[in-house]
Scaffold this motif. Structure first.
Motif, PDB file in Angstrom:
ATOM      1  N   ALA A   1      -2.303  23.212  42.458  1.00 19.86           N
ATOM      2  CA  ALA A   1      -3.926  22.873  41.972  1.00 19.86           C
ATOM      3  C   ALA A   1      -4.172  21.300  42.702  1.00 19.86           C
ATOM      4  O   ALA A   1      -5.207  21.518  43.649  1.00 19.86           O
ATOM      5  N   LEU A   2      -3.266  20.327  43.555  1.00 21.16           N
ATOM      6  CA  LEU A   2      -3.752  19.678  44.320  1.00 21.16           C
ATOM      7  C   LEU A   2      -4.284  19.735  45.520  1.00 21.16           C
ATOM      8  O   LEU A   2      -5.207  19.212  46.118  1.00 21.16           O
ATOM      9  N   LEU A   3      -4.151  20.297  46.401  1.00 22.24           N
ATOM     10  CA  LEU A   3      -3.439  21.603  47.461  1.00 22.24           C
ATOM     11  C   LEU A   3      -5.515  22.422  47.276  1.00 22.24           C
ATOM     12  O   LEU A   3      -6.433  22.355  48.423  1.00 22.24           O
ATOM     13  N   LEU A   4      -5.254  23.195  46.754  1.00 28.19           N
ATOM     14  CA  LEU A   4      -7.403  23.054  46.679  1.00 28.19           C
ATOM     15  C   LEU A   4      -7.928  22.610  46.401  1.00 28.19           C
ATOM     16  O   LEU A   4      -9.308  23.046  47.115  1.00 28.19           O
TER      17      LEU A   4
ATOM     18  N   TRP B   1     -13.704  23.029  52.444  1.00 27.34           N
ATOM     19  CA  TRP B   1     -13.392  24.202  53.665  1.00 27.34           C
ATOM     20  C   TRP B   1     -13.186  25.303  53.660  1.00 27.34           C
ATOM     21  O   TRP B   1     -13.548  26.095  54.377  1.00 27.34           O
ATOM     22  N   VAL B   2     -12.839  25.686  52.121  1.00 32.51           N
ATOM     23  CA  VAL B   2     -12.796  27.026  51.946  1.00 32.51           C
ATOM     24  C   VAL B   2     -13.008  27.284  51.021  1.00 32.51           C
ATOM     25  O   VAL B   2     -13.255  27.072  49.483  1.00 32.51           O
ATOM     26  N   PRO B   3     -13.974  28.185  51.289  1.00 29.39           N
ATOM     27  CA  PRO B   3     -14.936  28.712  49.646  1.00 29.39           C
ATOM     28  C   PRO B   3     -14.473  29.333  48.495  1.00 29.39           C
ATOM     29  O   PRO B   3     -14.374  28.604  47.221  1.00 29.39           O
ATOM     30  N   LYS B   4     -13.214  29.722  48.909  1.00 34.07           N
ATOM     31  CA  LYS B   4     -12.280  30.867  48.035  1.00 34.07           C
ATOM     32  C   LYS B   4     -12.181  29.550  46.324  1.00 34.07           C
ATOM     33  O   LYS B   4     -11.628  29.097  45.862  1.00 34.07           O
ATOM     34  N   ALA B   5     -10.974  28.271  47.303  1.00 36.79           N
ATOM     35  CA  ALA B   5     -10.526  27.075  46.346  1.00 36.79           C
ATOM     36  C   ALA B   5     -11.802  26.444  46.133  1.00 36.79           C
ATOM     37  O   ALA B   5     -11.488  25.681  45.393  1.00 36.79           O
ATOM     38  N   ALA B   6     -12.533  25.969  46.913  1.00 41.14           N
ATOM     39  CA  ALA B   6     -14.162  25.449  45.965  1.00 41.14           C
ATOM     40  C   ALA B   6     -14.405  26.577  44.359  1.00 41.14           C
ATOM     41  O   ALA B   6     -14.387  25.747  43.994  1.00 41.14           O
ATOM     42  N   GLN B   7     -14.546  27.993  44.619  1.00 41.01           N
ATOM     43  CA  GLN B   7     -15.085  28.337  43.216  1.00 41.01           C
ATOM     44  C   GLN B   7     -13.363  28.219  42.351  1.00 41.01           C
ATOM     45  O   GLN B   7     -13.646  28.820  41.084  1.00 41.01           O
ATOM     46  N   TRP B   8     -12.239  28.278  42.561  1.00 44.09           N
ATOM     47  CA  TRP B   8     -11.215  28.399  42.053  1.00 44.09           C
ATOM     48  C   TRP B   8     -10.892  26.485  41.589  1.00 44.09           C
ATOM     49  O   TRP B   8     -11.137  26.680  39.438  1.00 44.09           O
ATOM     50  N   THR B   9     -11.855  25.814  41.946  1.00 43.07           N
ATOM     51  CA  THR B   9     -11.540  24.495  41.117  1.00 43.07           C
ATOM     52  C   THR B   9     -13.005  24.386  40.773  1.00 43.07           C
ATOM     53  O   THR B   9     -12.912  23.635  39.382  1.00 43.07           O
ATOM     54  N   ALA B  10     -14.379  24.411  41.000  1.00 46.30           N
ATOM     55  CA  ALA B  10     -15.556  25.029  40.409  1.00 46.30           C
ATOM     56  C   ALA B  10     -15.000  25.595  38.571  1.00 46.30           C
ATOM     57  O   ALA B  10     -15.845  24.982  38.198  1.00 46.30           O
TER      58      ALA B  10
END
Length: 417
Positions: A13-16, A22-31
């Motif tokens: 979770a921290l890495l995401l 910079w990474v759209p999928k990581a941003a979606q997962w976090t948001a």
């Protein structure tokens, strides 16, 4: 081992969160998980009907779970269906799907999150589709004695469940009320480690594609016009840049005169669309820009819209399924149900249906561009050789259908619903 499991999830979770800018999928997962539990509690606060929770890792698992969701809705119309996803690629595409009453991201698997989520959802039954074994959710469900099943599961000897150090993962499996596997080999693996509440039902995706093939076709004038001259049509489904690179020599040889091509990329990035357009400059037309009048002049129709792939295979003569020159093959059944002879790359060994299709002569795995061009030319220039393959693939898919009804029968007999 549980300590390492918890630390691993926290680091993930921290890495995401770090990658999110910079990474759209990581941003979606976090948001998508920001304020998630409060949102779920508030959304379900006034809901009084019995609730059933279905969980899918991503879009592929949703397609496996979909026929069961639809069958459950029909058999128990008074129940509310809660659908969760771990991955943005599933949630973002399916969040408006009308077959579920509530669609959420799955909170990160911690003991506190599991308790809070289950307090809010209060499911009468839980269905995990194929993959995704979350320790804290499964442990809490078991403690609360909520019937919990896993469907379309498939297991291989190399997985953690079957390793000497895999006790934590075996405990997860033991939390399920019942596991429905895709094949007898998976069932036998589970029984060897003491998991006896298991049976072989098959893969629910077969039910999905059979229903798709039986449904009335959609009216798509652009596609109808594109294939109207009767030339063989190659449908390239879920392609990645590596697939297009391997396909390029064959398309440059065949597409100008002998073949029409429908290309549906797995992801609609502009760079990937331009890569396809560079194959035959001036002869590639984007679907969003095409009309029934302009489509016939193109040789490659580039599908830059989401949700059309299932219908594309109706128009095909041959199929190429992407992904197997990368992490793994995408869905071959959507094409096989229409009888298309199939081609794909070498990374298909984890996909039972692909292995079956190759063994039955309905598909061919190629290792490079040269093999692909040879195989494609043979299929294009020898139409009589395609006929037995068409019949073989259609029969294979139809013979494997029925997993959904098997699982629904179990629910009717064994559950308290």
């Amino acid at each position: 081992m549980l300590f390492l499991y918890n630390i691993g999830l926290w680091l993930y979770a921290l890495l995401l969160r770090l990658l999110a800018p910079w990474v759209p999928k990581a941003a979606q997962w976090t948001a998508g998980r920001r304020g998630l539990l409060a949102h779920i509690r508030q959304t379900l606060l006034a809901e009084t009907a019995p609730r059933v929770w279905f969980h899918c890792a991503s879009l592929g698992e949703f397609e496996q779970g979909r026929p069961l969701l639809e069958a459950y809705r029909q058999q128990y119309p008074g129940h509310k269906l809660v659908l969760t996803f771990f991955s943005p690629s599933g949630y973002e595409i399916c969040q408006g799907w009308p077959g579920a009453d509530y669609i959420f991201y799955l909170p990160l698997d911690t003991a506190a999150h599991a308790r809070a989520f289950l307090d809010a959802v209060q499911p009468r039954l839980v269905v995990f589709v194929k993959y995704e074994f979350w320790y804290h959710f499964l442990t809490e469900l078991h403690r609360r004695r909520v019937p919990t099943i896993c469907v379309s599961a498939i297991f291989r000897p190399g997985q953690a469940f079957f390793k000497p150090w895999g006790g934590l993962f075996r405990r997860m499996l033991g939390s399920f009320t019942h596991i429905f596997t895709q094949n007898e080999a998976s069932t036998e693996l589970l029984r060897r480690i003491g998991i006896t509440r298991v049976s072989t039902a098959g893969d629910t995706r077969f039910d999905t594609v059979v229903a798709t093939a039986a449904a009335p076709p959609k009216t798509l004038p652009v596609l109808t016009a594109f294939v109207a001259d009767g030339a063989p049509v190659l449908v390239v489904g879920s392609s990645w840049p590596a697939d297009i690179a391997v396909l390029t020599p064959a398309l440059r040889t065949l597409a100008p005169t002998a073949l029409r091509v429908l290309v549906a990329p797995h992801e609609l990035h502009e760079a990937g669309l331009q890569q396809v357009e560079a194959v035959l400059p001036g002869r590639v037309l984007r679907y969003s820009r095409a009309t029934a009048d302009t489509a016939p002049a193109a040789r490659i129709l580039l599908i830059d819209s989401i949700g059309l792939l299932r219908e594309l295979y109706r128009y095909g003569t041959l199929g190429y399924v992407g992904g197997a020159f990368g992490k793994g093959l995408h869905n071959t059944l959507e094409a096989a149900v229409f009888g298309l002879p199939l081609l794909f790359g070498p990374n298909f060994q984890k996909f039972e249906e692909a292995k079956d299709l190759v063994q039955r002569g309905g598909a061919d795995a190629v290792k490079d561009a040269e093999e692909l061009e040879t195989a494609l030319k043979f299929l294009v220039y020898n139409p009589a050789q395609r006929l037995p393959i068409v019949a073989r693939n259609r029969e294979y898919v139809r013979a494997q259908a029925g997993a959904t009804s098997t699982i629904m029968r179990w629910l009717g007999k064994e559950s308290s619903l």
